[in-house]
Design a protein around this motif. Sequence first.
Motif, mmCIF file in Angstrom:
data_model
loop_
_atom_site.group_PDB
_atom_site.id
_atom_site.type_symbol
_atom_site.label_atom_id
_atom_site.label_comp_id
_atom_site.label_asym_id
_atom_site.label_seq_id
_atom_site.Cartn_x
_atom_site.Cartn_y
_atom_site.Cartn_z
ATOM 1 N N MET A 77 0.901 -1.099 -0.039
ATOM 2 C CA MET A 77 0.086 -0.021 0.101
ATOM 3 C C MET A 77 0.892 1.098 -0.178
ATOM 4 O O MET A 77 2.016 1.212 0.231
ATOM 5 C CB MET A 77 -1.118 0.110 1.127
ATOM 6 N N GLY A 78 0.506 2.433 -0.445
ATOM 7 C CA GLY A 78 1.317 3.491 -0.400
ATOM 8 C C GLY A 78 0.512 4.708 -1.123
ATOM 9 O O GLY A 78 -0.468 4.615 -1.500
ATOM 10 N N THR A 79 1.442 5.849 -1.343
ATOM 11 C CA THR A 79 1.019 7.225 -1.830
ATOM 12 C C THR A 79 1.654 7.187 -3.037
ATOM 13 O O THR A 79 1.380 8.116 -3.847
ATOM 14 C CB THR A 79 1.485 8.275 -1.071
ATOM 15 N N ALA A 80 2.416 6.333 -3.719
ATOM 16 C CA ALA A 80 2.974 6.367 -5.286
ATOM 17 C C ALA A 80 1.792 6.204 -5.991
ATOM 18 O O ALA A 80 0.808 5.901 -5.809
ATOM 19 C CB ALA A 80 4.104 5.309 -5.458
ATOM 20 N N GLU B 40 -2.513 -5.238 -3.320
ATOM 21 C CA GLU B 40 -2.581 -3.881 -2.935
ATOM 22 C C GLU B 40 -3.620 -3.905 -2.141
ATOM 23 O O GLU B 40 -5.010 -3.908 -2.424
ATOM 24 C CB GLU B 40 -2.611 -2.688 -4.223
ATOM 25 N N PHE B 41 -3.561 -3.064 -0.753
ATOM 26 C CA PHE B 41 -4.460 -2.632 0.187
ATOM 27 C C PHE B 41 -4.842 -1.260 -0.017
ATOM 28 O O PHE B 41 -3.890 -0.415 -0.219
ATOM 29 C CB PHE B 41 -4.258 -2.958 1.643
ATOM 30 N N PRO B 42 -5.934 -0.714 0.199
ATOM 31 C CA PRO B 42 -6.282 0.942 0.269
ATOM 32 C C PRO B 42 -5.754 1.576 1.525
ATOM 33 O O PRO B 42 -5.512 0.848 2.670
ATOM 34 C CB PRO B 42 -7.915 0.729 0.166
ATOM 35 N N LEU B 43 -5.559 2.713 1.203
ATOM 36 C CA LEU B 43 -5.325 3.657 2.353
ATOM 37 C C LEU B 43 -6.220 4.954 2.603
ATOM 38 O O LEU B 43 -5.942 5.973 2.675
ATOM 39 C CB LEU B 43 -3.794 4.185 2.312
ATOM 40 N N TRP B 44 -7.524 4.458 2.433
ATOM 41 C CA TRP B 44 -8.585 5.361 2.395
ATOM 42 C C TRP B 44 -8.448 6.204 4.038
ATOM 43 O O TRP B 44 -8.089 5.718 4.830
ATOM 44 C CB TRP B 44 -10.047 4.697 2.409
ATOM 45 N N LEU C 150 -1.857 1.495 17.589
ATOM 46 C CA LEU C 150 -2.333 0.333 17.302
ATOM 47 C C LEU C 150 -3.852 0.541 16.720
ATOM 48 O O LEU C 150 -4.472 1.644 17.428
ATOM 49 C CB LEU C 150 -2.490 -0.500 18.672
ATOM 50 N N GLY C 151 -4.408 0.219 15.723
ATOM 51 C CA GLY C 151 -5.800 0.533 15.380
ATOM 52 C C GLY C 151 -6.729 -0.464 15.925
ATOM 53 O O GLY C 151 -6.487 -1.183 17.051
ATOM 54 N N LYS C 152 -7.770 -0.727 15.360
ATOM 55 C CA LYS C 152 -8.814 -1.687 15.554
ATOM 56 C C LYS C 152 -8.531 -2.955 15.341
ATOM 57 O O LYS C 152 -7.387 -3.529 14.543
ATOM 58 C CB LYS C 152 -10.129 -1.480 14.892
ATOM 59 N N ALA C 153 -9.458 -4.160 15.619
ATOM 60 C CA ALA C 153 -9.063 -5.396 15.264
ATOM 61 C C ALA C 153 -9.208 -5.729 14.163
ATOM 62 O O ALA C 153 -8.618 -6.464 13.356
ATOM 63 C CB ALA C 153 -10.058 -6.449 16.156
ATOM 64 N N ALA D 67 -3.659 -4.549 9.146
ATOM 65 C CA ALA D 67 -2.429 -4.106 8.297
ATOM 66 C C ALA D 67 -2.541 -2.914 7.555
ATOM 67 O O ALA D 67 -1.677 -2.229 7.448
ATOM 68 C CB ALA D 67 -2.418 -5.398 7.084
ATOM 69 N N ILE D 68 -3.827 -2.309 7.469
ATOM 70 C CA ILE D 68 -4.136 -1.302 6.958
ATOM 71 C C ILE D 68 -3.746 -0.111 7.800
ATOM 72 O O ILE D 68 -3.031 1.089 7.537
ATOM 73 C CB ILE D 68 -5.290 -1.133 6.379
ATOM 74 N N SER D 69 -4.179 -0.273 8.857
ATOM 75 C CA SER D 69 -3.962 0.921 10.331
ATOM 76 C C SER D 69 -2.502 0.927 10.548
ATOM 77 O O SER D 69 -2.088 2.101 10.742
ATOM 78 C CB SER D 69 -4.596 0.575 11.578
ATOM 79 N N ALA D 70 -1.775 -0.259 10.163
ATOM 80 C CA ALA D 70 -0.329 0.059 10.366
ATOM 81 C C ALA D 70 0.404 0.882 9.303
ATOM 82 O O ALA D 70 1.260 1.652 9.790
ATOM 83 C CB ALA D 70 0.352 -1.508 10.418
ATOM 84 N N GLY D 71 0.024 0.666 8.071
ATOM 85 C CA GLY D 71 0.132 1.244 6.947
ATOM 86 C C GLY D 71 -0.130 2.674 6.918
ATOM 87 O O GLY D 71 0.349 3.798 6.713
ATOM 88 N N LYS D 72 -1.594 3.214 7.808
ATOM 89 C CA LYS D 72 -1.832 4.308 7.952
ATOM 90 C C LYS D 72 -1.185 5.084 8.873
ATOM 91 O O LYS D 72 -0.839 6.296 8.574
ATOM 92 C CB LYS D 72 -3.238 4.268 8.324
ATOM 93 N N PHE D 73 -0.655 4.343 9.993
ATOM 94 C CA PHE D 73 0.389 4.923 10.738
ATOM 95 C C PHE D 73 1.593 5.507 10.234
ATOM 96 O O PHE D 73 2.111 6.698 10.399
ATOM 97 C CB PHE D 73 0.590 3.882 11.790
ATOM 98 N N LEU D 74 2.262 4.475 9.374
ATOM 99 C CA LEU D 74 3.510 5.010 8.771
ATOM 100 C C LEU D 74 3.180 6.219 7.816
ATOM 101 O O LEU D 74 4.058 7.197 7.590
ATOM 102 C CB LEU D 74 3.777 3.608 7.831
#
Length: 482
Positions: free
Chosen positions: A376-379, A400-404, A421-424, A428-435
């Motif tokens: 996932m990412g911003t590219a 590819e997972f979304p970063l909505w 830490l995100g929700k249950a 994987a996406i909330s970890a990416g959203k953190f980054l």
Amino acid sequence: MPLSLAYSADFPSFADTVFILPAGTLELPISAAADLPQPIRQYVSDQLAAGEKLICVNQYTHHHYYVVAEEKKTADLQAESLRRAGHKLHAQLKADKVPELFINDLTPNGALALAEGIALTAYQFEGYKTDEKSKKQPDLQLLTLVGPELSTEKVQELNGVLQGVYLARNLVNMPYSHLNATQLANQIEAAGAEAGFNTEILDFVRIEALRMGGLLAVNQGSPEPPTFTIMEYKPEGATNAKPYVLVGKGVVFDTGGLSLKPTPNSMDLMKCDMAGAAVVTGVLTALAKNKVPLHVIGLVPATDNRPGGPALAPSDVITMYSGLTVEVLNTDAEGRLILADALAFAKKYDPELVLDYATLTGSAARAIGIEGIVCMGTADEQVLTELKQAGNRTHERLVEFPLWDEYADHIKSSVADITNLGKAEAGAISAGKFLERFIEGYPWVHFDIAGPAFLTAPDSYRGKGGTGTAVRLTYDFLKRKA
């Protein structure tokens, strides 16, 4: 000694040779049967007619092997079938104690894939055994490729990539007793000296001076200091004005900290939590060995994650290198903390693109298993498309997972800028959203390699243990940018 590859314009008579035959071959071609008696030629032709894909002929002085390429929907899948055929062939080569194998390619372009499958299967971690009987070297030492589409340059390029994968696998397979953060940095430095890239190691004092709050916080409970390793490969004639930056998670052992992991079946595998760092080191090694004209920088924040002494505690608030504050809800979500510091640090290089690699979440592994890599990412779409194509060519496939924007709600904090830490759901996406919060001024793609980076059971040519996954994918992507 690792298996080596070489190129030859021809192959000698009476040599151990595998012939790659085109899909649909029903009768043995004369060019693959010059020294076979007629009854044996007929035997091989009968086996081909019966649909056999791997045929072995023992001529006592030497062996002939025949691998039939399979018809697949795409060229990428055909190449993967030959890698897997190489894995099967390796078992026969091992039984026959073959020291050198000639690969004679009678298809348009199959030798490199077959050799790749054999070579990746042949990898073994030397480990720390002292019993001479258990340290026996494998018989197979050399693959010599023959074919009109081949050249010394093509074969040596594959050899360089394989050296990068071997190195990545070795690093992942090393236990914490032999690979703490300082030892990892030293291993990277040695790899750079051997392959041809520069290394700078930041120690605790310099990390503290930079106020890398994520890396320092994760390291608080450890008796060993952290390191931050900067690799740089900048050959003369590099074609890119701005560097590509690769970032790898270097948690050399992860107990979970005070949010202690269960064991067995969890903590006992955590020597592999630095697989992202291994990927970056393997890619830089392959690029340097093959003299790819590209400026690439690698960043590896490294520490272990322990529950001792003044260890980071759930509910602590820390200040990151970027200045953002983080409420730590779970000390086992530590990888994103050290990656975030490195991603913020990457801004100083004004990069063309940043790629990060981490065994980050069980959520990614549960979502797609060991069969692929979550990204996932911003590219922009073009970059992601090129990465997916590279993943298909190497069979290190990307999902590819979304970063909505809505996922930002998963990491809201009432006392800090964000939580770690995100929700249950969508872990994987909330970890990416953190980054993503630490990305500024450059395009970025995150690879969660938690599923395929370390395998607990053998899987074809990927083997068991460290796989080096994402090294071949990233090399393939970057070399096309040169």
